[in-house]
Design a protein around this motif. Structure first.
Motif, short mmCIF file in Angstrom:
data_model
loop_
_atom_site.label_atom_id
_atom_site.label_comp_id
_atom_site.label_asym_id
_atom_site.label_seq_id
_atom_site.Cartn_x
_atom_site.Cartn_y
_atom_site.Cartn_z
N GLU A 117 27.81 11.74 -6.07
CA GLU A 117 26.88 11.95 -4.96
C GLU A 117 26.44 10.61 -4.36
O GLU A 117 26.39 10.45 -3.13
N LEU A 118 26.10 9.66 -5.22
CA LEU A 118 25.66 8.35 -4.73
C LEU A 118 26.80 7.62 -4.02
O LEU A 118 26.56 6.91 -3.04
N THR A 119 28.02 7.82 -4.48
CA THR A 119 29.18 7.22 -3.82
C THR A 119 29.34 7.78 -2.41
O THR A 119 29.54 7.03 -1.45
N ARG A 120 29.25 9.11 -2.28
CA ARG A 120 29.40 9.73 -0.96
C ARG A 120 28.26 9.32 -0.02
O ARG A 120 28.46 9.18 1.19
N ARG A 121 27.08 9.12 -0.55
CA ARG A 121 25.96 8.71 0.28
C ARG A 121 26.17 7.33 0.88
O ARG A 121 25.63 7.02 1.94
N ARG A 122 26.94 6.50 0.22
CA ARG A 122 27.28 5.20 0.79
C ARG A 122 28.53 5.26 1.67
O ARG A 122 28.59 4.61 2.71
#
Length: 402
Positions: A117-122
């Protein structure tokens, strides 16, 4: 036998060495496996067997003076800066165990979806803005920082500020081993921030690593604020520097070797990052202090000497790895020493590998191929870390022609 490399002296603070240390390592492995830099005051071991031996022998090679060659971080006060990394067994194990379970493969596995999730947010905003972005600064460095900040309990609004100042901690404008005023100012800002963070979490503990440390005790003694702050520095720097730079280096080598890019983006994310770990690790070296006179390869390392341990060189030793200067995505990398060895093997190794693999996997879902503007790239200048500060990238999206 030559007394000095044709490339010049090995000095990890030299910009020339930082740009490409591998010719220096190759010369040392064959001609000076115990290299002495009298000006900087250290001995360096570069062969695989010697590196492995030193890392696994805390009785003869202690961590008590720290693991950095920087004068401000070396000496009996090192514990204040790097916490349990400046201890030997059994004291080291007692402190490391406080948070070790949170970095085991089993616990890291529970964080997989959150890391995704944090990867996609970036990643998503970068791709929505266009096909060109700075892969290193805007993405590769950001994801590991986000993950570790969240684990520590740092508010999301402060993640980018923490990353900015943490990057400055290793920045050097010259070959000096002294920290610049800009670096010292960043260290002060971070220390001040962490003081307030620990005070707040002591009052309002939650489900994070800092709360665990605030409530922990070792042999009946609670950790001090300064010990917890040293741990925060250690974990944030490790996640921000090593993992982010390794992701960037994987990306760079994929650009430099199109077959690696095709194979890596085609699904072999783990092999791509593992060979990058061996071939061009972000963490180049660590340091120890000899506790007694030690003779290696007919060279005396006197008691009290600083010993530089070059695990990045060990990973290129032809005695262990066939054709070591070739990036081979099919290589068996299990013997690499990228995460160290012995009691001080990298605490966050399992987390780093999961982060790196997820980042590459998520990018590959969207990107068919990419180019790097090599003229606009910039490497980080650090004695201990290797990688890119900037990697301007243009991607070709999957499903798009042209």
């Amino acid at each position: 036998m030559r007394t000095e490399s044709p490339h010049g002296p090995y000095d990890p603070f030299s910009y020339e060495v930082q740009e490409d240390p591998y010719p220096f390592y190759a010369w040392m492995r064959e001609n000076a496996p115990v290299y002495h830099n009298a000006e900087r005051g250290f001995y360096a071991v570069s062969r695989y067997e010697d590196v492995s031996t030193v890392l696994r022998d805390p009785k003869r090679f202690t961590n008590r003076n720290g693991i950095s060659l920087e004068p401000s971080l070396w000496g009996p006060q090192a514990y204040k800066n790097v916490f349990f990394l400046a201890l030997d067994p059994p004291d080291h194990a007692a402190l490391r165990s406080l948070t070790a379970k949170d970095f085991t493969p089993r616990h890291v596995g529970k964080r997989t979806e959150r890391i995704r999730e944090l990867t996609r947010r970036r990643l998503d905003p970068l791709l929505e803005a266009g096909d060109t972005f700075d892969f290193a600064a805007d993405f590769a460095a950001a994801v590991p920082n986000d993950v570790v900040c969240e684990m520590l309990g740092i508010p999301e609004a402060d993640w980018d500020t923490i990353r900015f100042d943490t990057d400055l901690l290793t920045k050097r404008e010259s070959d000096s081993d002294e920290r610049s005023p800009e670096t010292l100012a960043a260290a002060f800002r971070l220390a001040t921030y962490y003081v307030h963070l620990v005070a707040d979490i002591r009052k309002h503990p939650s489900d994070n690593l800092v709360s665990i440390l605030c409530q922990a005790n070792v042999k009946g003694v609670k950790l001090s604020d300064s010990e917890i702050i040293a741990f925060i520095f250690l974990i944030v720097s490790g996640g921000n520097e090593s993992t982010g730079k390794l992701i960037g280096s994987s990306w760079y080598h994929g650009w430099a070797m199109p077959q690696v890019q095709r194979t890596g983006l085609g699904g072999r994310y783990g092999d791509w990052l593992n060979e990058t770990l061996r071939y061009d690790n972000s963490s180049q070296m660590t340091s120890r202090t000899a506790t007694e006179d030690v003779v290696l390869h007919d060279t005396l390392i006197p008691a009290g000497s600083r010993v530089v341990v070059l695990h990045a060189s060990a990973n290129r030793d032809h005695r262990v790895f066939e054709n070591p200067d070739t990036f081979d995505i099919d290589r068996d990398t299990r013997k690499m020493l990228s995460f160290g060895a012995g009691p001080h093997h990298c605490l966050g190794g399992a987390l780093a590998k999961v982060e790196m693999e997820i980042v590459l996997e998520e990018v590959a879902k969207e990107v068919e191929s990419y180019e790097i503007d090599i003229a606009a790239t910039a490497r980080v200048h650090s004695a201990h870390q290797r990688g890119f500060q900037h990697l301007p990238t243009t991607v070709k999206r999957r499903g798009k022609s042209g």
